[in-house]
Design an enzyme around this catalytic site. Structure first.
Site, PDB file in Angstrom:
ATOM      1  N   ILE A 199       5.182  -3.955   1.772  1.00  0.00           N
ATOM      2  CA  ILE A 199       6.598  -3.885   2.141  1.00  0.00           C
ATOM      3  C   ILE A 199       6.708  -2.947   3.343  1.00  0.00           C
ATOM      4  O   ILE A 199       6.115  -1.853   3.336  1.00  0.00           O
ATOM      5  CB  ILE A 199       7.457  -3.328   0.974  1.00  0.00           C
ATOM      6  N   ASN A 204      10.680   5.412  -8.774  1.00  0.00           N
ATOM      7  CA  ASN A 204      10.256   4.868  -7.481  1.00  0.00           C
ATOM      8  C   ASN A 204       9.447   5.856  -6.641  1.00  0.00           C
ATOM      9  O   ASN A 204       8.684   5.431  -5.774  1.00  0.00           O
ATOM     10  CB  ASN A 204      11.514   4.417  -6.713  1.00  0.00           C
ATOM     11  N   VAL A 235       9.514  15.104  -8.720  1.00  0.00           N
ATOM     12  CA  VAL A 235       9.183  14.495 -10.023  1.00  0.00           C
ATOM     13  C   VAL A 235       7.914  15.072 -10.650  1.00  0.00           C
ATOM     14  O   VAL A 235       7.654  14.864 -11.831  1.00  0.00           O
ATOM     15  CB  VAL A 235       9.070  12.949  -9.929  1.00  0.00           C
ATOM     16  N   SER A 294       2.156  -1.445  -8.173  1.00  0.00           N
ATOM     17  CA  SER A 294       1.767  -1.957  -6.848  1.00  0.00           C
ATOM     18  C   SER A 294       0.731  -3.059  -7.009  1.00  0.00           C
ATOM     19  O   SER A 294      -0.030  -3.064  -7.995  1.00  0.00           O
ATOM     20  CB  SER A 294       1.145  -0.825  -6.028  1.00  0.00           C
ATOM     21  N   TYR A 344      -4.641   5.834  -5.910  1.00  0.00           N
ATOM     22  CA  TYR A 344      -3.363   5.112  -5.979  1.00  0.00           C
ATOM     23  C   TYR A 344      -3.467   3.933  -6.952  1.00  0.00           C
ATOM     24  O   TYR A 344      -2.562   3.692  -7.762  1.00  0.00           O
ATOM     25  CB  TYR A 344      -3.031   4.646  -4.566  1.00  0.00           C
ATOM     26  N   ALA A 345      -4.585   3.201  -6.892  1.00  0.00           N
ATOM     27  CA  ALA A 345      -4.786   2.060  -7.799  1.00  0.00           C
ATOM     28  C   ALA A 345      -4.812   2.531  -9.246  1.00  0.00           C
ATOM     29  O   ALA A 345      -4.224   1.889 -10.135  1.00  0.00           O
ATOM     30  CB  ALA A 345      -6.085   1.334  -7.460  1.00  0.00           C
ATOM     31  N   ALA A 346      -5.484   3.662  -9.494  1.00  0.00           N
ATOM     32  CA  ALA A 346      -5.545   4.194 -10.861  1.00  0.00           C
ATOM     33  C   ALA A 346      -4.145   4.568 -11.350  1.00  0.00           C
ATOM     34  O   ALA A 346      -3.767   4.266 -12.491  1.00  0.00           O
ATOM     35  CB  ALA A 346      -6.474   5.411 -10.907  1.00  0.00           C
ATOM     36  N   LYS A 381      -1.231   3.393 -10.239  1.00  0.00           N
ATOM     37  CA  LYS A 381      -0.344   2.229 -10.354  1.00  0.00           C
ATOM     38  C   LYS A 381      -0.755   1.322 -11.518  1.00  0.00           C
ATOM     39  O   LYS A 381       0.092   0.661 -12.118  1.00  0.00           O
ATOM     40  CB  LYS A 381      -0.321   1.464  -9.028  1.00  0.00           C
TER      41      LYS A 381
HETATM   42  P1  NDP Z   1       8.427   5.805   1.050  1.00  0.00           P
HETATM   43  O1  NDP Z   1       7.330   6.735   1.402  1.00  0.00           O
HETATM   44  O2  NDP Z   1       9.190   5.142   2.141  1.00  0.00           O
HETATM   45  O3  NDP Z   1       9.468   6.505   0.055  1.00  0.00           O
HETATM   46  C1  NDP Z   1       9.035   7.236  -1.057  1.00  0.00           C
HETATM   47  C2  NDP Z   1       9.989   8.385  -1.265  1.00  0.00           C
HETATM   48  O4  NDP Z   1       9.524   9.145  -2.407  1.00  0.00           O
HETATM   49  C3  NDP Z   1      10.019   9.358  -0.078  1.00  0.00           C
HETATM   50  O5  NDP Z   1      11.340   9.717   0.237  1.00  0.00           O
HETATM   51  C4  NDP Z   1       9.211  10.527  -0.604  1.00  0.00           C
HETATM   52  O6  NDP Z   1       9.498  11.757   0.022  1.00  0.00           O
HETATM   53  C5  NDP Z   1       9.616  10.509  -2.058  1.00  0.00           C
HETATM   54  N1  NDP Z   1       8.736  11.361  -2.849  1.00  0.00           N
HETATM   55  C6  NDP Z   1       7.412  11.600  -2.672  1.00  0.00           C
HETATM   56  N2  NDP Z   1       6.960  12.478  -3.540  1.00  0.00           N
HETATM   57  C7  NDP Z   1       8.016  12.824  -4.318  1.00  0.00           C
HETATM   58  C8  NDP Z   1       8.181  13.718  -5.396  1.00  0.00           C
HETATM   59  N3  NDP Z   1       7.159  14.466  -5.852  1.00  0.00           N
HETATM   60  N4  NDP Z   1       9.391  13.818  -5.984  1.00  0.00           N
HETATM   61  C9  NDP Z   1      10.433  13.097  -5.520  1.00  0.00           C
HETATM   62  N5  NDP Z   1      10.345  12.245  -4.473  1.00  0.00           N
HETATM   63  C10 NDP Z   1       9.149  12.109  -3.885  1.00  0.00           C
HETATM   64  O7  NDP Z   1       7.756   4.698   0.097  1.00  0.00           O
HETATM   65  P2  NDP Z   1       8.164   3.198  -0.244  1.00  0.00           P
HETATM   66  O8  NDP Z   1       9.629   3.015  -0.221  1.00  0.00           O
HETATM   67  O9  NDP Z   1       7.299   2.310   0.546  1.00  0.00           O
HETATM   68  O10 NDP Z   1       7.628   3.115  -1.743  1.00  0.00           O
HETATM   69  C11 NDP Z   1       8.450   3.308  -2.879  1.00  0.00           C
HETATM   70  C12 NDP Z   1       7.623   3.039  -4.122  1.00  0.00           C
HETATM   71  O11 NDP Z   1       7.087   1.721  -4.064  1.00  0.00           O
HETATM   72  C13 NDP Z   1       6.412   3.972  -4.265  1.00  0.00           C
HETATM   73  O12 NDP Z   1       6.196   4.263  -5.620  1.00  0.00           O
HETATM   74  C14 NDP Z   1       5.284   3.127  -3.735  1.00  0.00           C
HETATM   75  O13 NDP Z   1       4.039   3.543  -4.250  1.00  0.00           O
HETATM   76  C15 NDP Z   1       5.688   1.760  -4.221  1.00  0.00           C
HETATM   77  N6  NDP Z   1       5.093   0.670  -3.463  1.00  0.00           N
HETATM   78  C16 NDP Z   1       5.310   0.533  -2.117  1.00  0.00           C
HETATM   79  C17 NDP Z   1       4.733  -0.504  -1.417  1.00  0.00           C
HETATM   80  C18 NDP Z   1       4.921  -0.717   0.043  1.00  0.00           C
HETATM   81  O14 NDP Z   1       4.265  -1.618   0.596  1.00  0.00           O
HETATM   82  N7  NDP Z   1       5.784   0.015   0.727  1.00  0.00           N
HETATM   83  C19 NDP Z   1       3.862  -1.474  -2.102  1.00  0.00           C
HETATM   84  C20 NDP Z   1       3.689  -1.232  -3.508  1.00  0.00           C
HETATM   85  C21 NDP Z   1       4.297  -0.199  -4.155  1.00  0.00           C
HETATM   86  P3  NDP Z   1       8.537  12.215   1.258  1.00  0.00           P
HETATM   87  O15 NDP Z   1       8.957  11.372   2.420  1.00  0.00           O
HETATM   88  O16 NDP Z   1       8.821  13.657   1.402  1.00  0.00           O
HETATM   89  O17 NDP Z   1       7.110  11.937   0.817  1.00  0.00           O
END
Ligand code: NDP
Length: 250
Positions: free
Chosen positions: A185, A88, A62, A140, A152-154, A156
């Site tokens: 989560i 996401n 992305v 977040s 990250y805070a900035a 989000k």
């Molecule tokens: P995960 O790390 O489990 O999943 C995130 C996915 O995004 C991974 O597969 C990752 O790939 C992929 N990704 C990272 N960079 C890119 C990129 N440049 N282009 C495409 N895909 C990419 O995270 P979560 O499921 O926990 O989180 C999902 C979303 O929710 C995120 O935006 C996170 O910030 C937000 N969030 C999560 C919380 C939590 O407690 N888990 C709390 C609040 C918000 P790779 O594994 O290679 O990095």
């Protein structure tokens, strides 16, 4: 429920965690899901297939505008014009602010915020043409401030401002734009956080649970359910909002 029958939904970062749960949920409810990730999202596609849903995987970074543009063209040709976008994809690079490197600042802003800009700007063209669209982005709880997460805070918090603004600009085209702000989560992302602070995932989850009114951490499916609501016509008069999904934590 069958809220997404034949609608094309794009979910970024959907190879695992919250994105995978969201892609599965939407596919179960009839969406044709484009599962995007920077890695091939095989596990998500297998889960969706087992559940009898329809999905295709696309490798898409992305942060790379050209990659986003060409993947949207490809998925629109293969599945149909996208009507739903779930922004996401996200990463963390935590450190205390006084030593936060520019690389870590840029990496987090680039994926979490600029990625939302790229995908939303490309997706809105399809949505404006159809006079229909739903954009849901992952903010977040950390947007309100969290030690060690200035970058990250900035990013989000930026998503919340972007969401409110896109809702104003795109509302006239029948496009709803909202954000979801999860608390803790249990996913690979938070497992990595535990490792960084020298705890096991279970130990960190226990400590977060003790500070959470519902007494536990959240599951990806619980966030996916809220994303699906906001992406559905049940939330047709909700736009420009950020909905916290955090077990009542402050
Ligand atoms: P995960 O790390 O489990 O999943 C995130 C996915 O995004 C991974 O597969 C990752 O790939 C992929 N990704 C990272 N960079 C890119 C990129 N440049 N282009 C495409 N895909 C990419 O995270 P979560 O499921 O926990 O989180 C999902 C979303 O929710 C995120 O935006 C996170 O910030 C937000 N969030 C999560 C919380 C939590 O407690 N888990 C709390 C609040 C918000 P790779 O594994 O290679 O990095």
């Amino acid at each position: 429920m069958d809220r997404f029958t034949d609608k094309v939904a794009v979910v970024t970062g959907a190879a695992q965690g919250i994105g995978a749960a969201t892609a599965l949920r939407m596919a179960i409810e009839g969406a044709k899901v484009a599962v995007l990730d920077r890695n091939t999202p095989e596990a998500t596609l297998e889960q969706i297939e087992r559940a009898g849903g329809l999905a295709r995987g696309y490798v898409c970074d992305v942060t790379d505008r050209a990659s986003v543009q060409s993947v949207f063209e490809q998925l629109a040709a293969e599945l149909g014009d996208p009507r739903i976008l779930v922004n996401n994809a996200g990463i963390t690079r935590d450190d205390l602010f006084f030593r936060l490197s520019e690389d870590d600042w840029n990496a987090v802003l680039s994926v979490n915020l600029t990625g939302v800009y790229h995908c939303s700007q490309v997706a809105q063209k399809y949505m404006v043409a159809q006079r229909y669209g739903k954009i849901v982005s992952l903010s977040s709880r950390s947007a309100l401030g969290n030690r060690g997460q200035a970058n990250y805070a900035a990013a989000k918090a930026g998503i919340q401002g972007l969401t409110a603004t896109l809702a104003i600009e795109l509302g006239q085209y029948n496009i709803n734009v909202n954000a979801v702000a999860p608390g803790y989560i249990a996913t690979a992302m938070t497992d990595a956080t535990a490792e960084r602070v020298g705890l096991s995932p279970e130990q960190l989850q226990q400590s977060v649970a003790e500070r959470t009114p519902l007494g536990r951490v959240g599951r990806p499916e619980e966030v996916a359910a809220v994303i699906a609501f906001l992406a559905s016509d049940e939330a047709s008069y909700v736009s420009g909002q950020t909905l916290y999904v955090n077990g009542g934590a402050r």
